[in-house]
Design an enzyme around this catalytic site. Sequence first.
Site, mmCIF file in Angstrom:
data_model
loop_
_atom_site.group_PDB
_atom_site.id
_atom_site.type_symbol
_atom_site.label_atom_id
_atom_site.label_comp_id
_atom_site.label_asym_id
_atom_site.label_seq_id
_atom_site.Cartn_x
_atom_site.Cartn_y
_atom_site.Cartn_z
ATOM 1 N N ASP A 473 0.866 -1.158 0.000
ATOM 2 C CA ASP A 473 0.000 0.000 0.000
ATOM 3 C C ASP A 473 0.911 1.217 0.000
ATOM 4 O O ASP A 473 2.085 1.112 0.348
ATOM 5 C CB ASP A 473 -0.842 -0.082 1.290
ATOM 6 C CG ASP A 473 -1.649 1.149 1.502
ATOM 7 O OD1 ASP A 473 -2.242 1.617 0.515
ATOM 8 O OD2 ASP A 473 -1.698 1.639 2.637
ATOM 9 N N LYS A 474 0.424 2.349 -0.431
ATOM 10 C CA LYS A 474 1.311 3.506 -0.433
ATOM 11 C C LYS A 474 1.158 4.347 0.820
ATOM 12 O O LYS A 474 2.066 4.480 1.606
ATOM 13 C CB LYS A 474 1.071 4.352 -1.678
ATOM 14 C CG LYS A 474 2.259 5.211 -2.011
ATOM 15 C CD LYS A 474 1.860 6.442 -2.762
ATOM 16 C CE LYS A 474 1.370 7.485 -1.789
ATOM 17 N NZ LYS A 474 0.616 8.541 -2.337
ATOM 18 N N LYS A 646 -16.304 17.879 -2.570
ATOM 19 C CA LYS A 646 -14.864 17.747 -2.808
ATOM 20 C C LYS A 646 -14.553 16.287 -3.109
ATOM 21 O O LYS A 646 -15.235 15.377 -2.594
ATOM 22 C CB LYS A 646 -14.073 18.246 -1.598
ATOM 23 C CG LYS A 646 -13.973 17.309 -0.425
ATOM 24 C CD LYS A 646 -12.937 17.823 0.543
ATOM 25 C CE LYS A 646 -12.416 16.747 1.466
ATOM 26 N NZ LYS A 646 -13.412 16.174 2.378
ATOM 27 N N THR A 761 -1.974 1.802 -5.104
ATOM 28 C CA THR A 761 -2.380 3.025 -4.436
ATOM 29 C C THR A 761 -3.670 3.565 -5.023
ATOM 30 O O THR A 761 -4.019 3.269 -6.159
ATOM 31 C CB THR A 761 -1.268 4.084 -4.543
ATOM 32 O OG1 THR A 761 -1.801 5.320 -4.129
ATOM 33 C CG2 THR A 761 -0.765 4.207 -5.943
ATOM 34 N N LYS A 898 -7.224 -4.503 -4.960
ATOM 35 C CA LYS A 898 -5.933 -4.906 -4.385
ATOM 36 C C LYS A 898 -5.921 -6.411 -4.137
ATOM 37 O O LYS A 898 -4.969 -7.099 -4.509
ATOM 38 C CB LYS A 898 -5.701 -4.166 -3.064
ATOM 39 C CG LYS A 898 -5.487 -2.686 -3.222
ATOM 40 C CD LYS A 898 -5.115 -2.089 -1.874
ATOM 41 C CE LYS A 898 -4.807 -0.605 -2.034
ATOM 42 N NZ LYS A 898 -4.453 0.017 -0.760
#
Lengths: 1217, 346
Positions: A473-474, A646, A761, A898
């Site tokens: 994972d990042k 957003k 990611t 993932k």
Amino acid sequence: MDSNSNSYSQFQNENSSLPDFIRNSSSQRSSSSIQSFHSKASGGHSVKEVSFELGSKPSVRYGSRGADSERFSSSYKEINDQDARLVYINDPEKTNEKFEFAKNSIRTGKYSILTFLPRNLFEQFHRVAYIYFLVIAILNQLPQLAVFGRGASIMPLAFVLLVTAVKDGYEDYRRHRSDNIENNRLAWVLVNDQFQQKKWKDMRVGEIVKISANETLPCDMVLLSTSDTTGVAYIQTTNLDGESNLKTRYAKQETQMKNPEKEKISGLIKCEKPNRNIYGFQANMEIDGKRVSLGPSNIILRGCELKNTSWALGIVVYAGGETKAMLNNSGAPSKRSRLETHMNREIIYLSIFLVVLCTIVSVCHGAWLRRHKDDLVLMQFYRKKDYSEPKVDDYNYYGWGMEIFFVFLMSVIVFQIMIPISLYISMELVRVGQAYFMIRDDRMYDKASNSRFQCRALNINEDLGQIKYVFSDKTGTLTENKMEFQCASIGGVDYSGGKAISEDEQTGYSLRVEGQVFRPKMKVKVDPELLSLSKQKHTDEGRHVHDFFIALAACNTIVPLTVETSDPALKLIDYQGESPDEQALVYAAAAYGFMLIERTSGHIVIDIQGERQRYNVLGLHEFDSDRKRMSVILGCPDNTFKVFVKGADTTMFNVIDRSLNSNTVKATEDHLHLYSSKGLRTLVVGMRDLSASEFEQWQSSYERASTALMGRAALLRKVAYNVETSLSVLGASAIEDKLQQGVPEAIESLRNAGIRVWVLTGDKQETAISIGYSSKLLTSKMTQIVVNNNSKESCKKSLEDALVMCKKLTTDSDATRRGSGARKTEIALIIDGTSLVHILDTELEEQVLIVYCTYSLSISELQSISIFNSSLSINLQLFNLSSKCTVVLCCRVAPLQKAGIVALMKNRANEMTLAIGDGANDVSMIQMADVGIGISGQEGRQAVMASDFAMAQFRFLVPLLFVHGHWNYQRMSYMILYNFYRNAVFVLVLFWYALFTSFTLTTAITDWSSVLYSVIYTALPTIVVGVLDKDLSRTTLLRYPQLYGTGQRQESYNGKLFWVTIMDTLWQSIAAFFVPLLAYWGSDVDRSSLGDLWTIAVVILVNIHLAMDVVRWYWITHAAIWGSIVATFICVMVIDVLPFLPGYWAFFHIAGTKLFWACLFGITIAALVPRFVVKIFIQYFRPDDIQIARELEKVENSRESRDAEIEMNPIFDPPRR
Amino acid sequence: MSSGDEVSQTISKKSKKPQYSRFTQQELPACKPILTPGLVITTLISIGIIFIPIGLSSLSASENVVEIVDRYDDACVPSTGNDEAAKRERLSFIQNAKTNKTCIRNLVVPKKMKHPIYVYYQLDNFYQNHRRYVKSRSDRQYRSPKYEGDTKTCDPESEIDDHKPIVPCGLIAWSLFNDTYGISTKSNPVPINKKDIAWGSDKSSKFGSNVYPKNFQNQDPIGGGKLNESLPLSEQEDLLVWMRTAALPNFRKLYGRIETDLEANEKISVVIQNNYNTYSFDSRKQLVLSTTTWIGGKNDFLGKAYITVGGICLFLAIAFLLTYVIKPRPLGDPAYLSWNLNSAEL
């Protein structure tokens, strides 16, 4: 963790938070939700039907109450048929009369005193090996087959069972004790309209409970009211998911006003059956004839702590073992190491070998009986007939066929340790030892978070030495997940001059109210130009900036908390929230003078340049991974309605109306590109004014969706889609995500070791690539292949192209390498989530989704699903391509993708995979991979809970894999092979002797020696060597990461080595058996004496064999090996001084002759010479890397000082204190 | 500095940092022997040097043993031959208690035999290690009269018809060897000392001095020798020797000792009572007169094996030395690491 994490934090603002002028519609709400239920029941397409058009307001709003309640009751029954739980508020008797809900006492202990023995034995016999030995022990009890003495045959199994049972019993005792403490804690419960103290274990579903500040919740309860007038309660969920920030929960307005001690509350809560999803809850509450919907924000769970709220009342809905915390209490699914899987294959060979041996013996015995069938009656040593009874009958003779059969069974009993039972025990012990050293390694201790390495799974230690793919994972794993607001693009203008103000001068924005100063806890560097702009109210630009910061301050789920400081005049405002991005944004808004001061369920207060403004929060569409955005609908002080949105740029630009101001959109897009290429995380902010009619439309459908009991999330998403349209762009924010310490160096070493590193990611491609460069994942020498497509066909096409290019590159580089000796061209694949969606089977994904949502299914089921679906050829192409690439960067991936990627590589490549991540979105990946590692960082404990190993920093992966993984693998591989050899050599000696006893399986070696052989004579050295021996030192392993390849190529344990070992075993057993046989042939030696010689010879042989392979001799190793030999002598002597055994005094007779010692010495040397010679020839003329490195160590050691061992690699090992 | 130490101490109290010790960090002092060519060659040569002398000495010891082996089972029965009739005749001869089974064998001493000369009987193809056979005994019964009835494990030779226990019970005792030998030279008889042929430990602890034979060989079929019922088991040394079951199907058992020397070429005659039935199956009986050395009886195997192993080790040492001279490899040269090799070759 990525911004996706928001999807797990469903903060729903329910109708309770609506302003009063629309509250009178609540009675109608139920009817509309019923409609949706009907449609769900009939067609299953309810999602489509619930839209703005469907909510025909007039009829619903003014419908009669009577009709309404009729329809209500009809739907009520229908839901009742489905699985719902009915809780009568403050009426535990009625609640518990029909269904027996669980009491609040918990029982984590597995056994009671009565059930311990049967249950524990039952569980232990789940191992096939144990059943094998049980069957053999039972066979041995049959009089015809009694080969060993009864005690001797049961002892090893009993010993193993006893050790395990004691261990289990002790663990269970500790669990019982802690259960007891939990169950006897006290809580205030409403009994007869008064709050009384009650023990936790006596609480029941339906009771009203009062919790005070800082108390722990005893059960899952729906909030009724809190000390806060708006019904907000703050809770800390550290015990549940490890997140330390405060979360808000809301009591419904309908119940908030009531005081149960004065007026009796009665009502009915209809909720889901208990489940383990701690982030979801769906229920309806019927109170005072109204129907109110309840969501995850209305329930507080067992184990949470109440904070910043002086008291809270709640009604128990789930108790005891049915609480979500208890349901989630199960550990990580158990995995089996690859070495063990391979070992099982060899065990099958050994069983075949065993059957062959038994067949030889039994067939030969049959032949012998056949040949002597006429002599049997008179043969003195056979005596077929029993004359002691008047009727002369056959004595223990069951006919030719049966005799063969019995001899077969007997030989299975005699040769049973061919299948090494002790190996299983030794492996467990060795793994415990290895785990001890991994946990104690102070190089894997993180000072900042004060956390050690954790071993959560004890059975896959050796897998750490064979990893071929690392999926990382990042955010939070490679990066620190400490977000810092860097710059913003507002209205098409880039403001990135943040560094203009030096840190010292900057005091940051602060607010003075009645002599007190409020200041945000964290300082943010500000752009002076933007700061001055933000103070202008009346210019166009100023309004734009104003709206932008209002959006940052409002469009979130952050809760401001006031923190006292030592200075009574100064108070700090701490923004608590689940998303670090949001925190950073709110701090940024505060720095520019838009300070969020207060948040309740219905409104927020923002201090704008010293002026307090109250905004009503009418609705909030939380983040989900589909939309990748969140929105909030605000009722502004000027009585207008605005929606602020957003979200990620990809989805935001789809809902932004480009026609409004295309220049700004264009400029914003350019800036976004710029930001993300710097490695910053970007978010696009947009807004729209809602007209009154639009607002009402939205409102009615929002209410309907949020009260729905079934499919609420989908309905809400639909509502959000409808309102988040034709937005005007306000701007974009950029947040920096800092790399963790040592990440680039760690990634470089991993790459050098031949490990393929994949980064998965949620970031955009540009961000991902820039992080890739800064973390040295990508280098300028690499050829990048970018796959970025929108349809399945184009995806397939670009994969094919990439494959062709790949082939060309590799052949080219082959050619150039031959010519110039240049380095191999490395290929990096960059692929985005959309393409992955097309590549990974959609069906697969859905199924993984289902599995993940409940995540109660086992890993094996996940695997079977992916195998089932992996027939897709496009899948194969991705695999082919990615297996050629040294580095793969997947951007824009959803959590479930993932797991899909990991599953693809794991099943296709058949290589070891390791997944490392820190957040809830990595759980699926961690569970899917062969080895799952959780980063115990600042995000929750979800990843750690699901992981096999947990550590604090990504860079610890290097010592973990290269040092501990390598050692674990080497030790375990050697131990398995050695155990095979050790037992086989003994069995073969028994077998050879059987050939000289007319195939009747008499053993010269006593029963007790047979039993003690694997328990005392040879057990300890292999465990000690398995725990302590090191083939290479830490320094060497870190200096040459390539040495890790040994494990990847399975050099220490493979089929060839197994067969070589078996050949060696054969020779050694021949030497050990036939030297005494021939030396004593035709002499007057007796069986026991010769048996003692064989016993001692074999034990010395296997111990010296081990000694030859030990690399590092510690005093413990010496003690174990030589001690075992001494112990054997002692045991043999003890056995021979027991007068009731036939071998009485035999050892002392034979040990008094020189021939005995000559044989012993001869056997040892003759048996080991071939091994020794092969070993030295391989070491000298075909040395492997480990051998060279070992010599290197030795040579350097003698050259330099002896401190080389302690000297550390400065990159991975910061100086120790 | 001191304040810094204090701070670190207070931190370490709360800290979970693993306490440093050489053990937990796996840095215990260790000896790391490595097989250098010198060590290898030294080892191999020293094995050769040690083994060959041992081999030679044991060969010479075996050579020094003087042994007379005489197979008499064929010669001491009236008929020979392999056909059924001959076999039946042999059986009826040996099973009949009334036939005269005395048989005289004349032997020549090949070399001078110094006393003590051991007299053995050797049985071939007699499986004293057969499962049914070795289990058919009761060590408790032999040790103490208390356990006289403890004959469960002695089947099929545990009781006589009226359920009286047999002492000593079991197949092993029942099949007691009962050929006897009398040796004489031309001039006078050579006494065979039958005292102390059994293990002292057996006499003192394993067989009771107050356990007397009972009901032994009272009933058909009779497997072998009878016992003197007035002597306790611990003094029935032939039985004790027999009860130490042999490890291998070809075995010798001690019959007695001759305490005088026998001269070379001396003619001796042995009077054999050929009682023991080995004719019902494929077995052989031999009389052995043998001196003894440190390796026991005559057996060249160990000497040859030692010499072979020693020789092989010497050969390997030379082979290793030669290959090492021809194709030397420096110790610990990083160029030999596989990744360095690959890049160098390509």
